[in-house]
Design a protein around this motif. Structure first.
Motif, PDB file in Angstrom:
ATOM      1  N   TYR A 208      73.233 -43.526 -92.824  1.00  0.00           N
ATOM      2  CA  TYR A 208      72.152 -44.036 -93.677  1.00  0.00           C
ATOM      3  C   TYR A 208      72.104 -43.252 -94.989  1.00  0.00           C
ATOM      4  O   TYR A 208      72.070 -43.836 -96.091  1.00  0.00           O
ATOM      5  CB  TYR A 208      70.823 -43.933 -92.931  1.00  0.00           C
ATOM      6  CG  TYR A 208      69.655 -44.583 -93.630  1.00  0.00           C
ATOM      7  CD1 TYR A 208      69.307 -45.907 -93.347  1.00  0.00           C
ATOM      8  CD2 TYR A 208      68.894 -43.889 -94.563  1.00  0.00           C
ATOM      9  CE1 TYR A 208      68.225 -46.515 -93.978  1.00  0.00           C
ATOM     10  CE2 TYR A 208      67.817 -44.490 -95.202  1.00  0.00           C
ATOM     11  CZ  TYR A 208      67.485 -45.798 -94.903  1.00  0.00           C
ATOM     12  OH  TYR A 208      66.413 -46.395 -95.535  1.00  0.00           O
TER      13      TYR A 208
ATOM     14  N   LEU B 130      71.638 -51.868 -90.395  1.00  0.00           N
ATOM     15  CA  LEU B 130      71.043 -50.555 -90.138  1.00  0.00           C
ATOM     16  C   LEU B 130      71.202 -49.587 -91.307  1.00  0.00           C
ATOM     17  O   LEU B 130      70.273 -48.831 -91.615  1.00  0.00           O
ATOM     18  CB  LEU B 130      71.684 -49.934 -88.889  1.00  0.00           C
ATOM     19  CG  LEU B 130      71.581 -50.750 -87.595  1.00  0.00           C
ATOM     20  CD1 LEU B 130      72.379 -50.069 -86.501  1.00  0.00           C
ATOM     21  CD2 LEU B 130      70.124 -50.929 -87.178  1.00  0.00           C
TER      22      LEU B 130
ATOM     23  N   GLN C 135      77.073 -52.281 -88.464  1.00  0.00           N
ATOM     24  CA  GLN C 135      76.259 -51.288 -89.153  1.00  0.00           C
ATOM     25  C   GLN C 135      75.443 -51.839 -90.311  1.00  0.00           C
ATOM     26  O   GLN C 135      74.462 -51.216 -90.739  1.00  0.00           O
ATOM     27  CB  GLN C 135      77.144 -50.141 -89.642  1.00  0.00           C
ATOM     28  CG  GLN C 135      77.908 -50.387 -90.930  1.00  0.00           C
ATOM     29  CD  GLN C 135      79.068 -51.345 -90.778  1.00  0.00           C
ATOM     30  OE1 GLN C 135      79.327 -51.877 -89.706  1.00  0.00           O
ATOM     31  NE2 GLN C 135      79.782 -51.580 -91.860  1.00  0.00           N
TER      32      GLN C 135
ATOM     33  N   MET D 170      73.923 -42.410 -87.010  1.00  0.00           N
ATOM     34  CA  MET D 170      73.198 -43.358 -87.850  1.00  0.00           C
ATOM     35  C   MET D 170      72.455 -42.646 -88.975  1.00  0.00           C
ATOM     36  O   MET D 170      72.418 -43.138 -90.113  1.00  0.00           O
ATOM     37  CB  MET D 170      72.216 -44.178 -87.007  1.00  0.00           C
ATOM     38  CG  MET D 170      72.872 -45.185 -86.099  1.00  0.00           C
ATOM     39  SD  MET D 170      71.698 -46.403 -85.421  1.00  0.00           S
ATOM     40  CE  MET D 170      70.563 -45.322 -84.546  1.00  0.00           C
TER      41      MET D 170
ATOM     42  N   ALA E 159      64.545 -49.752 -90.940  1.00  0.00           N
ATOM     43  CA  ALA E 159      65.861 -49.527 -90.340  1.00  0.00           C
ATOM     44  C   ALA E 159      65.990 -48.149 -89.701  1.00  0.00           C
ATOM     45  O   ALA E 159      66.768 -47.966 -88.763  1.00  0.00           O
ATOM     46  CB  ALA E 159      66.959 -49.713 -91.390  1.00  0.00           C
TER      47      ALA E 159
ATOM     48  N   THR F 244      68.214 -58.877 -86.164  1.00  0.00           N
ATOM     49  CA  THR F 244      67.821 -57.482 -86.068  1.00  0.00           C
ATOM     50  C   THR F 244      66.305 -57.342 -86.083  1.00  0.00           C
ATOM     51  O   THR F 244      65.716 -56.559 -85.320  1.00  0.00           O
ATOM     52  CB  THR F 244      68.456 -56.676 -87.220  1.00  0.00           C
ATOM     53  OG1 THR F 244      69.881 -56.834 -87.154  1.00  0.00           O
ATOM     54  CG2 THR F 244      68.111 -55.210 -87.137  1.00  0.00           C
TER      55      THR F 244
END
Length: 333
Positions: free
Chosen positions: A317, A106, A103, A313, A120, A85
């Motif tokens: 998060y 992230l 996921q 996302m 991220a 990543t």
């Protein structure tokens, strides 16, 4: 004003050109990007051979055929997906390096790792959420937990806490267990393992009461009766396990968890390129053969737009950060 024959012709030509432009459809002057004009590298931050690797290679083959350029999958595993990543985060934002990841790197690793080498929330530009693999709470058929109601009654009985196995601390299964505790007002005992095979053995033999695993790993075993599914952690029933109720159906809509695989690019990558790629991914996922293959693996088809993925996302998060902090799961170095 005196005009020569030459200047009159020039003015007439310009007028004709602008007139023709006015007849063109809106957006015709903003041409579709010529990308790709050379091979594209698709980084998968996990080992080859797993479900995400299969998804990546399937998409890469289809994209190569569509665009007549090679999409090359490159597995860069390590540190819970962080190494690969980070490689993409530091790549040029030109559309020729992409990330296909679950996921974890992230929305989970930022809260369970003391320091990440990338931001991220800001290092990536979304393309598409490709597929989901919802988590399932399962037990051995011998455990006496055949339904959600039976499970909840036992978990709230005040007796010895039920145990649940996952593939390790900080994994999606582990944080899903924390979510279950918080949403249901129970206290399960986490038993971390290194790998899936020993989990299956111990759950089947009754040494651990339950396990939390995704539809890829347990879908077929539930369908064949080897495992009893308590509920699926998805907003709607999984196409993989259509007969298994969701936690949402039982009154707990906040219990949604499990791996999702998303395609992203480095921050700053052209929106036109990402829109073009996202539309192509959706077309590929709509092909009956591709959809059947992925669903046969235990995956639910999604195929979102870049904007939808960004919104998803952001919510994930914030949600997982709150769950992990409330559970007291400490970051590791």
């Amino acid at each position: 004003m005196h005009l020569t024959t030459t200047s009159i012709i020039r003015h007439l030509a310009l007028a004709a050109a602008f007139g023709a432009a006015g007849l063109l459809p809106l957006g015709a002057c903003a041409q579709e990007p010529s990308w790709p004009t050379r091979p594209v590298r698709v980084i998968v931050p996990f080992l080859a051979g797993g479900s995400i690797d299969v998804v990546a290679r399937t998409l890469a083959a289809e994209l190569s055929a569509r665009y007549h350029q090679q999409f090359v999958v490159d597995n860069k595993a390590g540190a819970g997906g962080t190494i690969g990543t980070d490689l993409v985060a530091k790549s040029a934002a030109d559309g020729y390096t992409l990330l296909l990841t679950a996921q974890g790197p992230l929305v989970i690793n930022p809260f369970i790792m003391s320091k990440l080498p990338y931001d991220a929330q800001h290092a990536f530009a979304p393309v598409s959420r490709v597929v989901d693999a919802p988590n399932v709470l399962v037990a051995s058929p011998k455990a006496g937990l055949p339904t959600f109601d039976a499970f909840l009654q036992r978990a709230r009985s005040g007796g010895a806490p039920l145990t649940y196995a996952t593939q390790g601390v900080g994994t999606t299964g582990h944080v899903t267990g924390a979510l279950l505790d918080q949403a249901l007002g129970i206290s399960l005992t986490h038993v971390p393992y290194n790998g899936f095979p020993p989990i299956l053995t111990d759950v089947m033999q009754g040494r651990v009461d339950l396990m939390i695993a995704d539809t890829v790993n347990v879908g077929e075993r539930v369908r064949t009766g080897q495992l009893a599914a308590v509920a699926v952690a998805s907003a709607r029933r999984s196409a993989v396990l259509p007969d298994v109720p969701t936690f949402a159906e039982k009154g707990y809509p906040e219990i949604v968890a499990g791996p999702w695989f998303a395609l992203l690019a480095p921050a700053g990558t052209s929106k036109a390129v990402r829109d073009k790629l996202s539309a192509t991914v959706r077309d590929i996922l709509a092909k009956p053969g591709i959809a059947a293959r992925f669903q046969g693996m235990g995956l639910d088809i999604v195929g979102s737009t870049p904007d939808d993925l960004q919104g998803y996302m952001d919510k994930e998060y914030a949600r997982w950060g709150a769950i992990i902090r409330k559970a007291g799961i400490q970051p590791v170095s």
